[in-house]
Design an enzyme around this catalytic site. Structure first.
Site, PDB file in Angstrom:
ATOM      1  N   TYR A 163      27.032   4.501  -9.289  1.00  0.00           N
ATOM      2  CA  TYR A 163      27.259   3.086  -9.553  1.00  0.00           C
ATOM      3  C   TYR A 163      25.964   2.457 -10.056  1.00  0.00           C
ATOM      4  O   TYR A 163      24.896   2.681  -9.478  1.00  0.00           O
ATOM      5  CB  TYR A 163      27.731   2.378  -8.274  1.00  0.00           C
ATOM      6  CG  TYR A 163      27.896   0.873  -8.414  1.00  0.00           C
ATOM      7  CD1 TYR A 163      27.052  -0.009  -7.734  1.00  0.00           C
ATOM      8  CD2 TYR A 163      28.885   0.338  -9.222  1.00  0.00           C
ATOM      9  CE1 TYR A 163      27.197  -1.382  -7.861  1.00  0.00           C
ATOM     10  CE2 TYR A 163      29.045  -1.048  -9.355  1.00  0.00           C
ATOM     11  CZ  TYR A 163      28.197  -1.902  -8.674  1.00  0.00           C
ATOM     12  OH  TYR A 163      28.344  -3.255  -8.804  1.00  0.00           O
TER      13      TYR A 163
ATOM     14  N   ASP B 127      18.311   5.665 -12.268  1.00  0.00           N
ATOM     15  CA  ASP B 127      18.630   4.392 -11.622  1.00  0.00           C
ATOM     16  C   ASP B 127      18.140   4.489 -10.173  1.00  0.00           C
ATOM     17  O   ASP B 127      18.811   5.077  -9.323  1.00  0.00           O
ATOM     18  CB  ASP B 127      20.135   4.134 -11.694  1.00  0.00           C
ATOM     19  CG  ASP B 127      20.519   2.881 -10.925  1.00  0.00           C
ATOM     20  OD1 ASP B 127      21.694   2.462 -11.032  1.00  0.00           O
ATOM     21  OD2 ASP B 127      19.660   2.314 -10.217  1.00  0.00           O
TER      22      ASP B 127
ATOM     23  N   LYS C 199      16.548  -4.230  -5.346  1.00  0.00           N
ATOM     24  CA  LYS C 199      16.565  -4.209  -3.872  1.00  0.00           C
ATOM     25  C   LYS C 199      15.164  -4.357  -3.252  1.00  0.00           C
ATOM     26  O   LYS C 199      14.612  -5.447  -3.209  1.00  0.00           O
ATOM     27  CB  LYS C 199      17.276  -2.944  -3.393  1.00  0.00           C
ATOM     28  CG  LYS C 199      18.776  -2.941  -3.822  1.00  0.00           C
ATOM     29  CD  LYS C 199      19.528  -1.745  -3.304  1.00  0.00           C
ATOM     30  CE  LYS C 199      20.871  -1.599  -3.971  1.00  0.00           C
ATOM     31  NZ  LYS C 199      21.950  -2.389  -3.362  1.00  0.00           N
TER      32      LYS C 199
HETATM   33  P1  KE4 Z   1      22.882  -5.364  -8.125  1.00  0.00           P
HETATM   34  O1  KE4 Z   1      23.327  -5.923  -9.470  1.00  0.00           O
HETATM   35  O2  KE4 Z   1      23.982  -5.437  -7.091  1.00  0.00           O
HETATM   36  O3  KE4 Z   1      21.560  -5.974  -7.652  1.00  0.00           O
HETATM   37  O4  KE4 Z   1      22.515  -3.826  -8.305  1.00  0.00           O
HETATM   38  C1  KE4 Z   1      23.487  -2.992  -8.868  1.00  0.00           C
HETATM   39  C2  KE4 Z   1      23.171  -1.555  -8.510  1.00  0.00           C
HETATM   40  C3  KE4 Z   1      22.581  -0.741  -9.456  1.00  0.00           C
HETATM   41  N1  KE4 Z   1      22.286   0.549  -9.182  1.00  0.00           N
HETATM   42  C4  KE4 Z   1      22.534   1.076  -7.954  1.00  0.00           C
HETATM   43  C5  KE4 Z   1      22.178   2.502  -7.688  1.00  0.00           C
HETATM   44  C6  KE4 Z   1      23.136   0.280  -6.950  1.00  0.00           C
HETATM   45  O5  KE4 Z   1      23.397   0.824  -5.727  1.00  0.00           O
HETATM   46  C7  KE4 Z   1      23.448  -1.062  -7.212  1.00  0.00           C
HETATM   47  C8  KE4 Z   1      24.088  -1.968  -6.177  1.00  0.00           C
HETATM   48  N2  KE4 Z   1      24.402  -1.368  -4.935  1.00  0.00           N
HETATM   49  C9  KE4 Z   1      25.475  -1.979  -4.177  1.00  0.00           C
HETATM   50  C10 KE4 Z   1      25.820  -1.155  -2.934  1.00  0.00           C
HETATM   51  N3  KE4 Z   1      25.698   0.192  -3.035  1.00  0.00           N
HETATM   52  C11 KE4 Z   1      25.125  -3.388  -3.802  1.00  0.00           C
HETATM   53  C12 KE4 Z   1      26.057  -4.020  -2.812  1.00  0.00           C
HETATM   54  C13 KE4 Z   1      27.075  -4.904  -3.461  1.00  0.00           C
HETATM   55  O6  KE4 Z   1      27.608  -4.523  -4.531  1.00  0.00           O
HETATM   56  O7  KE4 Z   1      27.328  -5.974  -2.868  1.00  0.00           O
END
Ligand code: KE4
Length: 428
Positions: A144, A239, A267
């Protein structure tokens, strides 16, 4: 466990916010029931509006590696805020955060700050397309990378078929240039490249999958991807939104000693405030506007509050012994959980890299998304609620990750093992 106030809050929020939440995974749809509305966090714990306390292993999905309301982070934000929150003009703090990132992450010679992981991956891919002049992208099944239209694609029937849209509102045409292959399968990557000669701009992946539980790369897998992409002039993008500064100060790329061409971060680098970043080799990053012709922008990118929270967090992580402590605490927890599942004859696959871990309820081995999908999500649901009722808050989904932070004490870890053992003893 009293939760009437959370239930009432949930009923109200659903009137005003889609699904009652500002991000889908928060709404407990994968485990049933209703979410707990959180009042505050302090150290390793969070407290809901009904007054229940939980040892927290979600850590806001990874950022809070120092724990909640860390005094130095809070103080830094407070003092910066007194001088204004955003100017839409450069500040030296942004350069300071960039300097920390460039010195920590092997692949990054130049970096651009953005406001989320999604922005980071979206921008990195645009730069890779601009740099190579190619349109197609290769991703890994069930990695993801945020809610970028053309990354919300699912694997087609074949090993390396064109992406099919995996979300409402994303036209099939948007996913058409997205190829998807399984994790830990270098031959599938080779096949996809051979089937699309000179057309693939980049391969983007989580070097350790953190969005299907935790799935580490097989020995040599990342090295092979580095070799294959190098050979074909394909930009390799790690990523590291989750793994950056999580599994090592230099991220997974330094833990496994494989240097991609570009890296996405998020994060932890924001210390709990909205920051994302993408960066890489100078000759790639010079494509980015205003130096180059690949446009990317953001009103609040690099704003003083978020950048200060990030700087303060990363400075703490640069201290000696930090990653040893994270490793040690997480290993104790993982060993305790493994012992408990063995003791009670529960089929489980335990996975951990550094301070991120996940327990799958399956008798299979989990080396890719298909393996993860064999997990018994009904059992996970029982496990989740059993822990929550005993004051332990883990991710409300079998397909997310657990995070140990620097502030989890030995007592927290032991209490968690005790609670998990009781829950596992009663699993049906
Ligand atoms: P954000 O746009 O949510 O800041 O980051 C996206 C993203 C990109 N790459 C990786 C590997 C990620 O895990 C994420 C976002 N992770 C999720 C949970 N695994 C965030 C939680 C959510 O979607 O509320």
């Amino acid at each position: 466990m009293e939760s009437s106030k959370s239930l009432a809050a949930w009923e109200k929020s659903q009137q005003l916010i889609p699904g009652g939440v500002n991000s889908p995974v928060r709404n407990f749809s994968k485990v049933g029931g209703h979410p707990r509305f959180i009042e505050r966090g302090a150290g390793s714990k969070i407290y809901d509006i009904d007054g229940n306390a939980y040892i927290d292993y979600v850590a806001s999905w990874g950022p809070l590696v120092l724990g909640h309301a860390h005094p130095s982070v809070v103080e830094a934000i407070r003092s910066v805020a007194l001088n204004g929150t955003s100017f839409g003009a450069p500040t030296t703090r942004e350069t300071e955060l960039a300097d920390i990132i460039v010195n920590a992450v092997p692949s990054i010679e130049q970096v651009r700050l953005v406001n989320s992981g999604t922005e980071a991956t979206m921008s990195a891919i645009r730069v890779a397309r601009g740099y190579t002049g190619r349109d197609k992208i290769l991703k890994i099944d069930s990695c993801y990378h945020g809610h970028v239209d053309y990354l919300l694609a699912k694997a087609g029937s074949g090993v390396a078929t064109f992406g099919l849209s995996d979300s409402g509102g994303v036209p099939e045409d948007f996913a058409r240039n997205t190829l998807t292959v399984p994790f830990n399968n270098p031959d599938a990557v080779r096949e996809a490249i051979e089937a699309n000669p000179d057309e693939i701009a980049c391969l983007i992946l989580e070097p350790i999958m953190g969005n299907m539980g935790i799935i580490p790369p097989r020995e040599g897998y990342l090295d092979q991807l580095r070799e294959i992409t190098e050979e074909h002039g394909i930009v390799l993008i790690f990523d590291e939104v989750i793994t950056g500064f999580r599994v090592a100060y230099g991220g997974a790329q330094s833990r496994y000693n494989v240097t991609p061409d570009m890296t996405c971060l998020g994060k932890i680098i924001g210390g709990g405030l909205p920051v994302g970043a993408y960066g890489g080799k100078r000759d790639i990053m010079r494509c980015v506007a205003p130096e180059g012709d690949v446009y990317q922008a953001g009103t609040l990118s690099g704003n003083p509050l978020a950048v200060t929270a990030g700087i303060t967090t990363l400075k703490q992580l640069a201290e000696p012994g930090v990653y040893e402590q994270l490793e040690d605490r997480a290993a104790t927890l993982a060993d305790g959980l493994a012992e408990a599942t063995q003791k009670h004859g529960i089929d489980a696959w335990h996975s951990r890299v550094g301070s991120m871990l996940m327990l799958y309820f399956t008798s299979e081995t989990v080396t890719d998304a298909d393996g993860a999908r064999t997990a018994d999500t009904e059992r996970f649901q029982q496990y989740f609620w059993g822990l929550l009722e005993r004051g332990v808050y883990v991710a409300p989904s079998q397909f997310e990750a657990g995070f140990v932070s620097l502030i989890h004490s030995e007592e927290d870890i032991n209490n968690t093992i005790q609670a998990a053992t009781q829950v596992l003893a009663n699993l049906v």
